[in-house]
Design a protein around this motif. Structure first.
Motif, PDB file in Angstrom:
ATOM      1  N   ARG A  87      -1.384  -0.344  -5.094  1.00 53.10           N
ATOM      2  CA  ARG A  87      -1.992  -1.816  -4.052  1.00 53.10           C
ATOM      3  C   ARG A  87      -2.356  -3.273  -3.938  1.00 53.10           C
ATOM      4  O   ARG A  87      -1.674  -4.405  -4.504  1.00 53.10           O
ATOM      5  CB  ARG A  87      -3.301  -0.646  -3.290  1.00 53.10           C
ATOM      6  CG  ARG A  87      -3.220  -1.520  -2.011  1.00 53.10           C
ATOM      7  CD  ARG A  87      -4.192  -0.869  -1.097  1.00 53.10           C
ATOM      8  NE  ARG A  87      -4.028   0.654  -1.410  1.00 53.10           N
ATOM      9  CZ  ARG A  87      -3.192   0.469   0.818  1.00 53.10           C
ATOM     10  NH1 ARG A  87      -3.657  -0.501   0.882  1.00 53.10           N
ATOM     11  NH2 ARG A  87      -3.023   1.631   0.683  1.00 53.10           N
ATOM     12  N   GLN A  88      -3.246  -4.079  -5.485  1.00 56.16           N
ATOM     13  CA  GLN A  88      -3.139  -4.418  -5.600  1.00 56.16           C
ATOM     14  C   GLN A  88      -2.250  -5.579  -6.444  1.00 56.16           C
ATOM     15  O   GLN A  88      -2.112  -6.421  -6.124  1.00 56.16           O
ATOM     16  CB  GLN A  88      -4.458  -4.551  -7.053  1.00 56.16           C
ATOM     17  CG  GLN A  88      -4.949  -5.207  -8.185  1.00 56.16           C
ATOM     18  CD  GLN A  88      -5.744  -5.773  -9.212  1.00 56.16           C
ATOM     19  OE1 GLN A  88      -5.661  -4.460  -9.327  1.00 56.16           O
ATOM     20  NE2 GLN A  88      -6.436  -6.606  -9.251  1.00 56.16           N
ATOM     21  N   GLN A  89      -1.057  -4.586  -7.183  1.00 56.67           N
ATOM     22  CA  GLN A  89      -0.178  -5.386  -7.406  1.00 56.67           C
ATOM     23  C   GLN A  89       1.042  -5.949  -6.231  1.00 56.67           C
ATOM     24  O   GLN A  89       1.936  -7.030  -6.157  1.00 56.67           O
ATOM     25  CB  GLN A  89       1.170  -4.263  -8.385  1.00 56.67           C
ATOM     26  CG  GLN A  89       0.455  -4.556  -9.827  1.00 56.67           C
ATOM     27  CD  GLN A  89       1.329  -3.523 -10.710  1.00 56.67           C
ATOM     28  OE1 GLN A  89       1.642  -2.428 -10.034  1.00 56.67           O
ATOM     29  NE2 GLN A  89       0.507  -3.774 -11.847  1.00 56.67           N
ATOM     30  N   LYS A 145      -0.150  -8.912   2.432  1.00 58.91           N
ATOM     31  CA  LYS A 145      -0.965  -9.511   3.274  1.00 58.91           C
ATOM     32  C   LYS A 145      -0.374  -9.826   4.623  1.00 58.91           C
ATOM     33  O   LYS A 145       0.487  -9.932   4.889  1.00 58.91           O
ATOM     34  CB  LYS A 145      -0.622 -10.956   3.155  1.00 58.91           C
ATOM     35  CG  LYS A 145      -1.792 -11.617   2.007  1.00 58.91           C
ATOM     36  CD  LYS A 145      -1.769 -13.332   1.505  1.00 58.91           C
ATOM     37  CE  LYS A 145      -2.552 -13.539  -0.158  1.00 58.91           C
ATOM     38  NZ  LYS A 145      -1.502 -13.144  -0.287  1.00 58.91           N
ATOM     39  N   PRO A 146      -1.189  -8.538   5.656  1.00 60.22           N
ATOM     40  CA  PRO A 146      -0.250  -8.294   7.118  1.00 60.22           C
ATOM     41  C   PRO A 146      -0.258  -9.448   8.210  1.00 60.22           C
ATOM     42  O   PRO A 146       1.257  -8.915   9.144  1.00 60.22           O
ATOM     43  CB  PRO A 146      -1.708  -7.499   7.671  1.00 60.22           C
ATOM     44  CG  PRO A 146      -2.584  -8.262   6.959  1.00 60.22           C
ATOM     45  CD  PRO A 146      -2.426  -8.672   6.022  1.00 60.22           C
ATOM     46  N   MET A 194       4.546  -8.870   1.086  1.00 62.97           N
ATOM     47  CA  MET A 194       4.147  -8.156   0.580  1.00 62.97           C
ATOM     48  C   MET A 194       5.092  -8.226  -1.171  1.00 62.97           C
ATOM     49  O   MET A 194       5.963  -8.911  -1.109  1.00 62.97           O
ATOM     50  CB  MET A 194       4.381  -6.564   0.470  1.00 62.97           C
ATOM     51  CG  MET A 194       5.286  -6.249   0.860  1.00 62.97           C
ATOM     52  SD  MET A 194       5.320  -4.336   1.781  1.00 62.97           S
ATOM     53  CE  MET A 194       5.258  -3.751   0.236  1.00 62.97           C
ATOM     54  N   ASN A 195       4.709  -7.620  -2.503  1.00 65.41           N
ATOM     55  CA  ASN A 195       5.617  -7.208  -2.937  1.00 65.41           C
ATOM     56  C   ASN A 195       6.222  -6.075  -3.806  1.00 65.41           C
ATOM     57  O   ASN A 195       5.658  -5.054  -3.112  1.00 65.41           O
ATOM     58  CB  ASN A 195       4.595  -7.497  -4.755  1.00 65.41           C
ATOM     59  CG  ASN A 195       4.643  -9.217  -4.591  1.00 65.41           C
ATOM     60  OD1 ASN A 195       5.300 -10.776  -5.002  1.00 65.41           O
ATOM     61  ND2 ASN A 195       3.220  -9.515  -4.882  1.00 65.41           N
ATOM     62  N   VAL A 238       8.353  -0.246  -2.436  1.00 67.07           N
ATOM     63  CA  VAL A 238       8.368  -0.442  -1.140  1.00 67.07           C
ATOM     64  C   VAL A 238       7.675   0.495  -0.231  1.00 67.07           C
ATOM     65  O   VAL A 238       8.021   1.132   0.242  1.00 67.07           O
ATOM     66  CB  VAL A 238       9.098  -1.291  -0.818  1.00 67.07           C
ATOM     67  CG1 VAL A 238       9.203  -1.777   0.762  1.00 67.07           C
ATOM     68  CG2 VAL A 238       9.778  -2.204  -1.149  1.00 67.07           C
ATOM     69  N   VAL A 239       6.314  -0.437  -0.074  1.00 65.18           N
ATOM     70  CA  VAL A 239       5.299   1.027   0.937  1.00 65.18           C
ATOM     71  C   VAL A 239       4.473   0.175   1.044  1.00 65.18           C
ATOM     72  O   VAL A 239       2.961  -0.465   0.917  1.00 65.18           O
ATOM     73  CB  VAL A 239       4.239   2.179   0.087  1.00 65.18           C
ATOM     74  CG1 VAL A 239       3.687   2.964   1.392  1.00 65.18           C
ATOM     75  CG2 VAL A 239       5.935   3.105  -1.071  1.00 65.18           C
ATOM     76  N   PRO A 240       4.800  -0.626   3.013  1.00 67.05           N
ATOM     77  CA  PRO A 240       4.128  -1.756   3.350  1.00 67.05           C
ATOM     78  C   PRO A 240       2.392  -0.914   3.896  1.00 67.05           C
ATOM     79  O   PRO A 240       2.551   0.615   3.856  1.00 67.05           O
ATOM     80  CB  PRO A 240       5.115  -1.507   5.066  1.00 67.05           C
ATOM     81  CG  PRO A 240       6.445  -1.377   4.156  1.00 67.05           C
ATOM     82  CD  PRO A 240       5.785  -0.052   3.891  1.00 67.05           C
ATOM     83  N   PRO A 241       1.440  -1.630   3.378  1.00 69.54           N
ATOM     84  CA  PRO A 241      -0.005  -0.927   3.599  1.00 69.54           C
ATOM     85  C   PRO A 241      -0.389  -0.931   4.879  1.00 69.54           C
ATOM     86  O   PRO A 241      -1.852  -1.026   5.317  1.00 69.54           O
ATOM     87  CB  PRO A 241      -0.626  -2.033   2.213  1.00 69.54           C
ATOM     88  CG  PRO A 241      -0.079  -3.341   2.714  1.00 69.54           C
ATOM     89  CD  PRO A 241       1.535  -2.960   2.975  1.00 69.54           C
ATOM     90  N   GLY A 242       0.078  -2.288   6.019  1.00 67.85           N
ATOM     91  CA  GLY A 242      -0.157  -1.632   7.369  1.00 67.85           C
ATOM     92  C   GLY A 242       0.911  -1.232   8.037  1.00 67.85           C
ATOM     93  O   GLY A 242       1.679  -0.951   7.826  1.00 67.85           O
ATOM     94  N   PHE A 243       0.228  -0.757   9.602  1.00 64.32           N
ATOM     95  CA  PHE A 243       0.932  -0.216  10.144  1.00 64.32           C
ATOM     96  C   PHE A 243       1.531  -1.539  11.647  1.00 64.32           C
ATOM     97  O   PHE A 243       2.081  -0.573  12.530  1.00 64.32           O
ATOM     98  CB  PHE A 243       0.786   1.061  11.027  1.00 64.32           C
ATOM     99  CG  PHE A 243       0.495   1.871   9.445  1.00 64.32           C
ATOM    100  CD1 PHE A 243       1.018   2.878   8.792  1.00 64.32           C
ATOM    101  CD2 PHE A 243      -0.789   2.100   8.914  1.00 64.32           C
ATOM    102  CE1 PHE A 243       0.582   3.609   7.586  1.00 64.32           C
ATOM    103  CE2 PHE A 243      -1.116   2.581   7.756  1.00 64.32           C
ATOM    104  CZ  PHE A 243      -0.800   3.883   7.515  1.00 64.32           C
TER     105      PHE A 243
END
Length: 232
Positions: free
Chosen positions: A73-75, A79-80, A100-101, A107-112
């Motif tokens: 997650r840090q890497q 940013k949404p 995102m990287n 690739v797992v987007p952190p936001g929905f």
């Protein structure tokens, strides 16, 4: 998933074609069950706390083991928002475009509720010189992510017709077509990972009508519109 070392710095805009791409893990085959009904107001008893909210503000829970590890997650440095908007007028989609990287082939987007520009694949800041990649979640159990706007789960077909306009970060594209790609085959789909000038590739999960985990990715391909302009 077997890791593979890549010495390219994040943001280098490299193509993954030569790397044969490690499995790409996107959206709600991995992230997915939204809490519905009364439980939508808070965590479901006996289950993990929500990982975020969908486009309607309802909590979304990750499938077991689906979330990225803290280091990943840090890497991702995600940013949404901040890269403009992702807009598909023909289906009523208009969401923030974040960044995102890709990390270790995943690739797992952190936001929905946002689409995410993948800044270390292709040519994210120079669309005329290479492929721009955008990933987003789709969700199950009645939850709504940006990807849900793009396909009909009952038939697995695209809601976005060839010729439709897409705006990604202020750049206008015209849709060429869409296809479903089995997740196991996506890493070796050379046509998708080729760094083609002036191309946009949009990736999400193809959800299933029975709410079981997705087995396919849904891929939309578009090209730069030479006329430019805002499609709205």
């Amino acid at each position: 998933m077997t890791a593979e070392r890549h010495d390219d710095a994040p943001g280098s805009g490299r193509s993954r074609r030569a790397d044969r791409l490690l499995p790409l893990l996107i959206a709600a085959s991995l992230a997915g069950a939204a809490l519905l009904g009364r439980s939508a107001l808070g965590p479901h008893p006996g289950r993990a706390a929500p990982a975020g909210v969908d486009m309607n503000g309802r909590p979304v829970q990750l499938d077991p083991g689906a979330g990225p590890a803290p280091q990943q997650r840090q890497q991702q440095d995600a940013k949404p928002e901040g890269a403009g908007r992702f807009v598909v007028p023909s289906v009523g989609l208009d969401v923030p475009l974040g960044t995102m990287n890709e990390v270790a082939g995943s690739v797992v987007p952190p936001g929905f509720a946002s689409a995410f520009l993948i800044v270390n694949l292709g040519a994210p800041t120079s669309p005329a010189t290479g492929t721009v990649y955008v990933a987003m979640h789709s969700l199950r159990w009645g939850a709504v992510g940006p990807g849900n706007y793009l396909f009909a789960p009952e038939t697995g077909t695209s809601k976005v017709a060839p010729g439709a306009a897409v705006l990604a970060g202020g750049v206008r594209y015209v849709v060429d077509g869409a296809t479903a790609v089995p997740k196991a085959e996506l890493p070796d789909a050379d046509a998708i990972w080729a760094d083609v000038p002036g191309r946009l590739v949009v990736l999400t999960c193809l959800e299933r009508p029975d709410n079981s985990p997705a087995v396919d990715n849904f891929v939309i391909v578009a090209h730069l519109d030479p006329s430019g302009g805002d499609p709205r």
